[in-house]
Design an enzyme around this catalytic site. Sequence first.
Site, PDB file in Angstrom:
ATOM      1  N   HIS A 428      51.114 -32.650 -29.709  1.00  0.00           N
ATOM      2  CA  HIS A 428      50.729 -31.751 -30.811  1.00  0.00           C
ATOM      3  C   HIS A 428      50.865 -32.375 -32.326  1.00  0.00           C
ATOM      4  O   HIS A 428      49.920 -32.727 -33.098  1.00  0.00           O
ATOM      5  CB  HIS A 428      51.407 -30.220 -30.809  1.00  0.00           C
ATOM      6  CG  HIS A 428      50.874 -29.530 -31.795  1.00  0.00           C
ATOM      7  ND1 HIS A 428      51.659 -29.437 -33.130  1.00  0.00           N
ATOM      8  CD2 HIS A 428      49.799 -28.725 -32.071  1.00  0.00           C
ATOM      9  CE1 HIS A 428      50.948 -28.585 -34.067  1.00  0.00           C
ATOM     10  NE2 HIS A 428      49.862 -28.141 -33.312  1.00  0.00           N
ATOM     11  N   ARG A 524      38.987 -29.728 -29.877  1.00  0.00           N
ATOM     12  CA  ARG A 524      39.724 -28.827 -29.108  1.00  0.00           C
ATOM     13  C   ARG A 524      39.941 -27.675 -29.377  1.00  0.00           C
ATOM     14  O   ARG A 524      40.557 -27.405 -30.737  1.00  0.00           O
ATOM     15  CB  ARG A 524      41.188 -29.497 -28.979  1.00  0.00           C
ATOM     16  CG  ARG A 524      41.136 -31.034 -28.135  1.00  0.00           C
ATOM     17  CD  ARG A 524      42.572 -31.565 -28.343  1.00  0.00           C
ATOM     18  NE  ARG A 524      43.126 -32.643 -27.455  1.00  0.00           N
ATOM     19  CZ  ARG A 524      43.008 -33.790 -28.050  1.00  0.00           C
ATOM     20  NH1 ARG A 524      42.532 -34.116 -29.090  1.00  0.00           N
ATOM     21  NH2 ARG A 524      43.411 -34.926 -27.208  1.00  0.00           N
ATOM     22  N   ARG A 571      35.015 -28.027 -26.580  1.00  0.00           N
ATOM     23  CA  ARG A 571      35.879 -27.832 -25.280  1.00  0.00           C
ATOM     24  C   ARG A 571      36.331 -26.411 -25.183  1.00  0.00           C
ATOM     25  O   ARG A 571      37.012 -26.057 -26.083  1.00  0.00           O
ATOM     26  CB  ARG A 571      36.917 -28.855 -25.060  1.00  0.00           C
ATOM     27  CG  ARG A 571      37.468 -28.974 -23.450  1.00  0.00           C
ATOM     28  CD  ARG A 571      38.424 -30.233 -23.575  1.00  0.00           C
ATOM     29  NE  ARG A 571      39.654 -29.945 -24.100  1.00  0.00           N
ATOM     30  CZ  ARG A 571      40.636 -30.577 -24.150  1.00  0.00           C
ATOM     31  NH1 ARG A 571      40.497 -31.882 -23.621  1.00  0.00           N
ATOM     32  NH2 ARG A 571      41.710 -30.283 -24.730  1.00  0.00           N
ATOM     33  N   GLU A 667      38.882 -36.157 -16.055  1.00  0.00           N
ATOM     34  CA  GLU A 667      40.419 -36.148 -16.365  1.00  0.00           C
ATOM     35  C   GLU A 667      41.269 -36.203 -14.893  1.00  0.00           C
ATOM     36  O   GLU A 667      42.426 -36.669 -14.977  1.00  0.00           O
ATOM     37  CB  GLU A 667      40.830 -35.142 -17.116  1.00  0.00           C
ATOM     38  CG  GLU A 667      40.148 -34.858 -18.402  1.00  0.00           C
ATOM     39  CD  GLU A 667      40.657 -33.637 -19.165  1.00  0.00           C
ATOM     40  OE1 GLU A 667      41.417 -33.593 -20.048  1.00  0.00           O
ATOM     41  OE2 GLU A 667      40.266 -32.411 -18.660  1.00  0.00           O
ATOM     42  N   THR A 690      41.308 -39.798 -21.087  1.00  0.00           N
ATOM     43  CA  THR A 690      42.264 -40.856 -20.518  1.00  0.00           C
ATOM     44  C   THR A 690      43.501 -40.520 -20.677  1.00  0.00           C
ATOM     45  O   THR A 690      44.379 -41.050 -19.872  1.00  0.00           O
ATOM     46  CB  THR A 690      41.978 -42.236 -21.449  1.00  0.00           C
ATOM     47  OG1 THR A 690      41.618 -41.997 -22.602  1.00  0.00           O
ATOM     48  CG2 THR A 690      40.551 -43.031 -20.705  1.00  0.00           C
ATOM     49  N   ASP A 692      44.844 -37.486 -19.552  1.00  0.00           N
ATOM     50  CA  ASP A 692      45.146 -36.931 -18.414  1.00  0.00           C
ATOM     51  C   ASP A 692      44.713 -37.661 -17.420  1.00  0.00           C
ATOM     52  O   ASP A 692      45.445 -38.010 -16.184  1.00  0.00           O
ATOM     53  CB  ASP A 692      44.330 -35.629 -18.219  1.00  0.00           C
ATOM     54  CG  ASP A 692      45.002 -34.333 -18.987  1.00  0.00           C
ATOM     55  OD1 ASP A 692      44.322 -33.761 -19.686  1.00  0.00           O
ATOM     56  OD2 ASP A 692      46.305 -34.278 -19.158  1.00  0.00           O
ATOM     57  N   CYS A 739      37.157 -39.425 -24.775  1.00  0.00           N
ATOM     58  CA  CYS A 739      37.664 -38.753 -26.009  1.00  0.00           C
ATOM     59  C   CYS A 739      39.024 -38.826 -25.858  1.00  0.00           C
ATOM     60  O   CYS A 739      39.693 -38.101 -26.545  1.00  0.00           O
ATOM     61  CB  CYS A 739      37.058 -37.489 -26.004  1.00  0.00           C
ATOM     62  SG  CYS A 739      37.140 -36.544 -24.438  1.00  0.00           S
TER      63      CYS A 739
HETATM   64  C1  PEP Z   1      42.517 -36.288 -22.481  1.00  0.00           C
HETATM   65  O1  PEP Z   1      43.140 -35.657 -21.433  1.00  0.00           O
HETATM   66  O2  PEP Z   1      42.371 -37.430 -22.616  1.00  0.00           O
HETATM   67  C2  PEP Z   1      42.083 -35.387 -23.470  1.00  0.00           C
HETATM   68  C3  PEP Z   1      41.286 -35.796 -24.460  1.00  0.00           C
HETATM   69  O3  PEP Z   1      42.301 -33.902 -23.516  1.00  0.00           O
HETATM   70  P1  PEP Z   1      43.968 -33.275 -23.881  1.00  0.00           P
HETATM   71  O4  PEP Z   1      44.634 -34.608 -24.633  1.00  0.00           O
HETATM   72  O5  PEP Z   1      43.439 -32.548 -24.787  1.00  0.00           O
HETATM   73  O6  PEP Z   1      44.395 -33.220 -22.516  1.00  0.00           O
HETATM   74 MG    MG Z   2      42.983 -33.732 -21.270  1.00  0.00          MG
END
Ligand code: PEP
Ligand code: MG
Length: 787
Positions: A428, A524, A571, A667, A690, A692, A739
């Site tokens: 975060h 997000r 999302r 993911e 990427t 996840d 993303c």
């Molecule tokens: C990711 O997993 O790359 C992604 C963009 O989602 P988040 O970071 O919110 O899990």
């Molecule tokens: Mg993710």
Amino acid sequence: MAVLWLDDVSADDLETVGGKAASLGELTGAGLPVPPGFVVTAGTYRTFIEEAGIDEELFAAMEIDPEDSAELKAAEETARELILGADLPESVADEILEAYRSMGGEEEAFVAVRSSATAEDLPDASFAGQQETFLNVREEVLVQRVKECWASLFSQRAIYYRQQKGFPHDEVDIAVVVQRMVDADKSGVMFTSHPSTGEPRIIVEAAWGLGEAVVSGSVSPDNYVVDRETATVEEVTIADKKVMMEKDPETGETVERDVEEDRREKRVLSDGEIERLVELGRLVEDHYDTPQDVEWAIYDGDVYMLQSRPITTISEPAGVDDRDRAGDVAEEATGGPGSAGNAGSAGKTSEAAGATDGGNGDDDVLLRGLGASPGIVSGTVRVVTKLDHLDQVAEGDVIVTEMTMPDMVPAMKRAVGIVTDEGGMTSHAAIVSRELGVPAVVGTGSATRTLEDGMTVTIDGDKGTIRRGSAAERGIEEHEPVEAMRPETPVKPMTATEVKVNVSIPEAAERAAATGADGVGLLRIEHMVLSLGRTPAKYIADEGADAYVQELVDGMRTVAEEFYPRPVRARTLDAPTDEFRELEGGEDEPAEHNPMLGWRGIRRSLDKTDVFEKELRAFRELWEMGYDNLELMLPLVNDAEDVRRAKSIMRDVGIDVDKRRWGVMIETPASALAIEDLAAEDIDFASFGTNDLTQYTLAVDRNNSNVAGRFDELHPAVLELIAEVVGTCRELDVDTSICGQAASKPAMVDFLVEEGITSISANIDAVRDVQHEVKRTEQKLVLDSVR
Ligand code: PEP
Ligand code: MG
């Protein structure tokens, strides 16, 4: 003999008792009033590790790459386990306790237990402040504290520092000083010469109670300037001393309390006390033949000297040898960098940060972490341990916290910089600070303990360092993170591959749009939800479903409006249970051992359709309002069944799935392998998360700094999954995108453009660089094809 009395110690005993004890012994020997105490010798430590048979393992554990923070942390942990886990021979423990008891006075004397490393305070390598000090220690924990001091010889900072200075780890030993605490009525610091010019002026700073208040900077002390030759008091500045530190008589702990109204603006030192301090200041400077920075305390009318170190902040004119420095500098004094006002800050940081030089070298680096948001800034440290301390964060402060939470966003906007103990590049703190354009260093391990409130620091969000002092003092140029996309830079390059931007907080929309990005590749919504301070279920229960939908509509609309007609891909909710748990209503969240593998993303949405439906309603309303640039993306899907179920709920809510643009995130390896089935569900796009995808392909927790070195988005296994999906999607006419954080890495950009990805969505600060990188790769491909 495990212990030596300070009376019997002198500077010649450096090897046996370390720098701090040698200095206290010297002062005692010179007739200065030092509180009584003894030293557990360095030899005792050495014998302990050898006889316990842990020495070889201990030093072997130090053979690491000091730039690798995970290795550094592991080395510290191993050392702690080895040292604290081994028993101290009873005879040694007895000797320590016997010395403690014979220190005179009552049985329950409070003592300070201070590390005194044998390489500490050496002329070229001040190691001060790197090892532990414990105050108000009593008999029952004394031996344990001594061992903790030993273990602190292997703190991450100490290990790193020794590597930098080329000190072999097995050649530094550690002694421990055990000294009677002075229950000070007043205390402070004294510079026996002017700390920046070296003039023969004694500067004294004084406050009520224990000295920590002055040393840590939590109180503005009185300031007295005295001519050293004539002892005339030249200047007295009385401060408003709002707080003081004192010992809680029950627990022995140091506590802060408010100063009584009538003493706040009262002068702390009498003329007689100043005279006594000046007399001691002269003695100590004469004894060492060099200006000293002294910590002192007054108890029951008697002045005690707690510590004395050479002042290392005096600017030294060329050709002046140390011995003559004080006198010569006095004549040549021109003010130098830093004036009398700096006296305080030099003193305040000396204990916490060690009295190292003021250069621009690595010596000033107090801490290292991950450079999570670029830019170099200076500011005042504000350690935030509780959310209700957030209002203390002022414009220009650097927030130092364990980990940022969504509730902190307003304070993060006021801050000039952000430093956290925990978290990685996708935490975060990292995401929000990038979007706010606030330089940040995350995952330092110990910032909340190492940095002190009120200190001035310079943080470098590119390199991930935190230095003591301001950038101006250090000769470092401050720069904003967004330099690369200022209007004066060349116009945005035209690329065939779309370059988009990620947004998590609607407030960043304007800044994101100003990059000239081709749209938003990832919005997000969980940051909007988390900032409500309540879990969705709780918010809906308290305020009603419409209010919740309205919050989402407002947040998404801000971004969709700012970018219109450029596409904005929002999302649906993907917050792990541990983030929800921090919110009101979070007590109802299930306890999960591994939230990253738990109830998040589409899995949760399909189980809790009532909440999911509200999100979908917000999308529908925005589409109906005419925001046809909005796209919907489903997180963490594994297979076509997930998509089918989501699609059916979308229809139930009244979304025309054939008309609207929607797609999925890739993911998990499962989703990558199932891409043909997913495409058969008529998705418009597949976007690589990427963060996840790497985590789940390599089994490396993205938020665990112990394994941060293994988090490699360019790992061949990850790249192979991506290449397969891009290839298949090209055949099936499905757009592909990325993303995750890796989209900001040039090597990843090159790879993706070569594979034929449709769009790349990067962080705000990286957009301009990615545009150029894409352009370069595209031109190369064109050239290759015609050559
Ligand atoms: C990711 O997993 O790359 C992604 C963009 O989602 P988040 O970071 O919110 O899990
Ligand atoms: Mg993710």
